[in-house]
Design a protein around this motif. Structure first.
Motif, PDB file in Angstrom:
ATOM      1  N   LEU A 278      -7.920   2.698   0.604  1.00  0.00           N
ATOM      2  CA  LEU A 278      -8.390   4.223   0.156  1.00  0.00           C
ATOM      3  C   LEU A 278      -7.674   5.161   0.657  1.00  0.00           C
ATOM      4  O   LEU A 278      -7.201   6.410   0.383  1.00  0.00           O
ATOM      5  N   VAL A 279      -6.373   4.891   1.640  1.00  0.00           N
ATOM      6  CA  VAL A 279      -6.092   5.529   2.709  1.00  0.00           C
ATOM      7  C   VAL A 279      -5.077   5.178   2.077  1.00  0.00           C
ATOM      8  O   VAL A 279      -3.996   4.639   2.458  1.00  0.00           O
ATOM      9  N   ASN A 280      -3.949   6.902   2.003  1.00  0.00           N
ATOM     10  CA  ASN A 280      -2.598   7.042   1.881  1.00  0.00           C
ATOM     11  C   ASN A 280      -2.108   6.711   2.445  1.00  0.00           C
ATOM     12  O   ASN A 280      -1.871   7.566   3.237  1.00  0.00           O
ATOM     13  N   LYS A 281      -1.061   6.016   3.646  1.00  0.00           N
ATOM     14  CA  LYS A 281      -0.568   5.846   4.840  1.00  0.00           C
ATOM     15  C   LYS A 281       0.568   4.702   5.100  1.00  0.00           C
ATOM     16  O   LYS A 281       0.629   4.172   3.660  1.00  0.00           O
ATOM     17  N   CYS A 282       1.535   5.776   6.212  1.00  0.00           N
ATOM     18  CA  CYS A 282       3.024   4.736   6.445  1.00  0.00           C
ATOM     19  C   CYS A 282       2.361   2.753   6.014  1.00  0.00           C
ATOM     20  O   CYS A 282       0.764   2.375   7.476  1.00  0.00           O
ATOM     21  N   ALA A 283       2.770   2.030   5.582  1.00  0.00           N
ATOM     22  CA  ALA A 283       2.284   0.458   5.334  1.00  0.00           C
ATOM     23  C   ALA A 283       3.800  -0.580   5.515  1.00  0.00           C
ATOM     24  O   ALA A 283       5.064   0.104   5.068  1.00  0.00           O
ATOM     25  N   PRO A 284       3.239  -1.307   6.678  1.00  0.00           N
ATOM     26  CA  PRO A 284       4.326  -2.837   7.026  1.00  0.00           C
ATOM     27  C   PRO A 284       5.728  -2.447   5.439  1.00  0.00           C
ATOM     28  O   PRO A 284       4.508  -3.031   4.328  1.00  0.00           O
ATOM     29  N   THR A 285       6.670  -2.872   5.829  1.00  0.00           N
ATOM     30  CA  THR A 285       7.410  -2.788   4.363  1.00  0.00           C
ATOM     31  C   THR A 285       8.978  -4.032   4.537  1.00  0.00           C
ATOM     32  O   THR A 285       9.553  -3.673   5.820  1.00  0.00           O
ATOM     33  N   TYR A 286       8.733  -4.871   3.655  1.00  0.00           N
ATOM     34  CA  TYR A 286      10.122  -6.298   3.981  1.00  0.00           C
ATOM     35  C   TYR A 286      11.407  -5.102   3.825  1.00  0.00           C
ATOM     36  O   TYR A 286      11.422  -4.393   2.358  1.00  0.00           O
ATOM     37  N   VAL A 287      12.064  -5.242   4.440  1.00  0.00           N
ATOM     38  CA  VAL A 287      13.393  -4.457   4.058  1.00  0.00           C
ATOM     39  C   VAL A 287      14.738  -5.202   3.571  1.00  0.00           C
ATOM     40  O   VAL A 287      14.148  -6.203   4.553  1.00  0.00           O
ATOM     41  N   LEU A 293      20.361 -10.130   6.934  1.00  0.00           N
ATOM     42  CA  LEU A 293      19.078 -10.118   7.720  1.00  0.00           C
ATOM     43  C   LEU A 293      18.307  -9.031   6.751  1.00  0.00           C
ATOM     44  O   LEU A 293      18.363  -8.129   7.126  1.00  0.00           O
ATOM     45  N   ASN A 294      16.936  -9.884   6.776  1.00  0.00           N
ATOM     46  CA  ASN A 294      15.668  -9.082   6.086  1.00  0.00           C
ATOM     47  C   ASN A 294      14.443  -9.185   7.130  1.00  0.00           C
ATOM     48  O   ASN A 294      14.631 -10.011   8.149  1.00  0.00           O
ATOM     49  N   TYR A 295      14.019  -8.015   6.905  1.00  0.00           N
ATOM     50  CA  TYR A 295      13.036  -8.002   8.027  1.00  0.00           C
ATOM     51  C   TYR A 295      11.422  -6.907   7.678  1.00  0.00           C
ATOM     52  O   TYR A 295      11.451  -6.523   6.614  1.00  0.00           O
ATOM     53  N   TRP A 296      10.911  -7.256   8.223  1.00  0.00           N
ATOM     54  CA  TRP A 296       9.340  -6.893   8.107  1.00  0.00           C
ATOM     55  C   TRP A 296       9.480  -4.899   9.205  1.00  0.00           C
ATOM     56  O   TRP A 296      10.154  -5.353  10.252  1.00  0.00           O
ATOM     57  N   GLU A 297       9.511  -4.159   8.708  1.00  0.00           N
ATOM     58  CA  GLU A 297       9.390  -2.807   9.796  1.00  0.00           C
ATOM     59  C   GLU A 297       8.133  -2.669   9.753  1.00  0.00           C
ATOM     60  O   GLU A 297       7.633  -2.417   8.673  1.00  0.00           O
ATOM     61  N   GLU A 298       7.233  -2.234  10.848  1.00  0.00           N
ATOM     62  CA  GLU A 298       6.359  -1.915  11.074  1.00  0.00           C
ATOM     63  C   GLU A 298       5.718  -0.994  10.615  1.00  0.00           C
ATOM     64  O   GLU A 298       6.929   0.184  10.579  1.00  0.00           O
ATOM     65  N   GLY A 315      10.403   6.609   6.975  1.00  0.00           N
ATOM     66  CA  GLY A 315      10.525   5.913   5.193  1.00  0.00           C
ATOM     67  C   GLY A 315       9.845   5.184   4.979  1.00  0.00           C
ATOM     68  O   GLY A 315      10.610   3.954   3.670  1.00  0.00           O
ATOM     69  N   ASN A 316       8.673   4.095   5.537  1.00  0.00           N
ATOM     70  CA  ASN A 316       8.302   2.950   4.846  1.00  0.00           C
ATOM     71  C   ASN A 316       7.820   3.287   3.773  1.00  0.00           C
ATOM     72  O   ASN A 316       7.636   4.342   2.935  1.00  0.00           O
TER      73      ASN A 316
END
Length: 347
Positions: A278-287, A293-298, A315-316
């Motif tokens: 229910l909370v809209n916030k910055c989420a961990p994002t697959y980049v 090289l692909n990685y998860w941005e915290e 920018g996540n």
């Protein structure tokens, strides 16, 4: 009441702030037509009076001894007349606020001479009342503390922020120092706080050059709708309005965006009916990196607005966007444009 020798600018400022409170004015431009309607004062145009009297506009100007406007008080009600043949709408707005100033300053009640015609008032007394009404008009249409807080330097900027004519905006700037001297500390604090949101919007307004989204955020580096960093500091021009959800102060949805559950008066970030966040916030994002090289941005844990697809700080992606609660901006932009085209065809 004894007629004042000079304009009572301190009294004008009190009346100006009273109007802001009574009319619940917290943003600009101010609409004098609405103020007149709210107070149930009469409003006539010179054209209406000319038609009724079988006269020319020039005859009405001569009768009222004013090219712009005039106020009549019959002992119970006020009626404002204005010259609607004037093409400059900013000038008409100033005229109406000037006449409202006469009413707020009790010019037609406090003094025996105030039928407000030049034949009843000496030039000196007439000028005193006109100066008070002019000060009232410019300080309601563009309050001195708001102009100063926004650090507006040109008449173009003042006219743009407050919907004034270039002439009125120029006068506003020229009289800024004089009006500021009439503001007591409580009134300075009042105007700063009363118009805080408008001031912040003027200072921190941004528009994205990619998706045309307009928003207010003091330290945003990325657009919350498309995620790009192509931001400019300005008020929205040809802005797009993207869909979002109503949130509380903690960026938590008032109504569940997924199942529309309205009973959310409990702790926790997830809906107890459908489980959606229910909370809209910055989420961990697959980049996907440029080097392959692909990685998860915290997540940086920034709380976001209800229409944010991306975090304005890093920018996540947002939690709402990742859950499919918000459409991709390109898809929604295309749908909005198609709806507009359909409306144009129908109407």
């Amino acid at each position: 009441m004894i007629f004042p020798r000079t304009a009572r600018y301190d009294r004008v400022m009190i009346k100006v702030n009273n109007l802001f409170l009574q009319e619940n004015i917290t943003s600009f431009p101010v609409d004098p037509f609405q103020i007149i309607k709210n107070n149930k004062w009469g409003l006539l145009t010179y054209s209406e009076i000319a038609d009724e009297q079988g006269a020319w506009i020039e005859d009405i100007i001569a009768a009222f001894q004013s090219e712009d406007g005039y106020t009549i008080f019959d002992g119970t009600n006020y009626t404002i007349a204005y010259n609607d043949t004037i093409q400059n709408q900013g000038r008409i707005k100033f005229t109406l606020m000037h006449e409202i100033g006469h009413i707020y300053m009790n010019h037609l009640v406090d003094f025996d001479e105030t039928v407000l015609t030049r034949s009843e008032l000496t030039d000196k007394k007439y000028k005193v009342l006109e100066n008070e009404a002019n000060a009232f008009a410019r300080n309601t249409l563009a309050p001195v503390m708001v102009v100063k807080a926004l650090d507006l330097k040109t008449s173009i900027d003042v006219a743009d922020h407050f919907g004034l004519s270039q002439a009125a905006a120029t006068v506003r700037l020229k009289s800024l120092i004089m009006d500021y001297r009439q503001l007591l500390s409580p009134f300075i604090r009042f105007q700063r706080e009363h118009f805080r949101q408008f001031i912040e919007a003027g200072l921190y307004a941004k528009q994205c050059l990619i998706c045309s989204h307009h928003f207010v955020e003091s330290d945003a580096d990325f657009c919350p709708v498309c995620g790009y960093g192509a931001l400019v500091n300005r008020k929205g021009v040809d802005q797009m309005i993207y869909k979002g959800y109503l949130l509380d102060d903690s960026s938590r949805a008032i109504i569940c965006p997924c199942c529309e559950n309205e009973h959310l008066n409990y702790e926790g970030e997830n809906c107890k009916i459908c489980g959606v966040t229910l909370v809209n916030k910055c989420a961990p994002t697959y980049v996907t990196g440029n080097t392959g090289l692909n990685y998860w941005e915290e997540s940086c844990e920034t709380k976001l607005d209800g229409d944010a697809r991306y975090c304005v700080k890093c920018g996540n992606e947002s939690t709402f966007f990742q859950q499919g609660l918000l459409k991709d901006w390109k898809t929604e932009k295309k749908e909005i444009e198609q709806e507009k085209e359909m409306e144009e065809l129908l109407f």
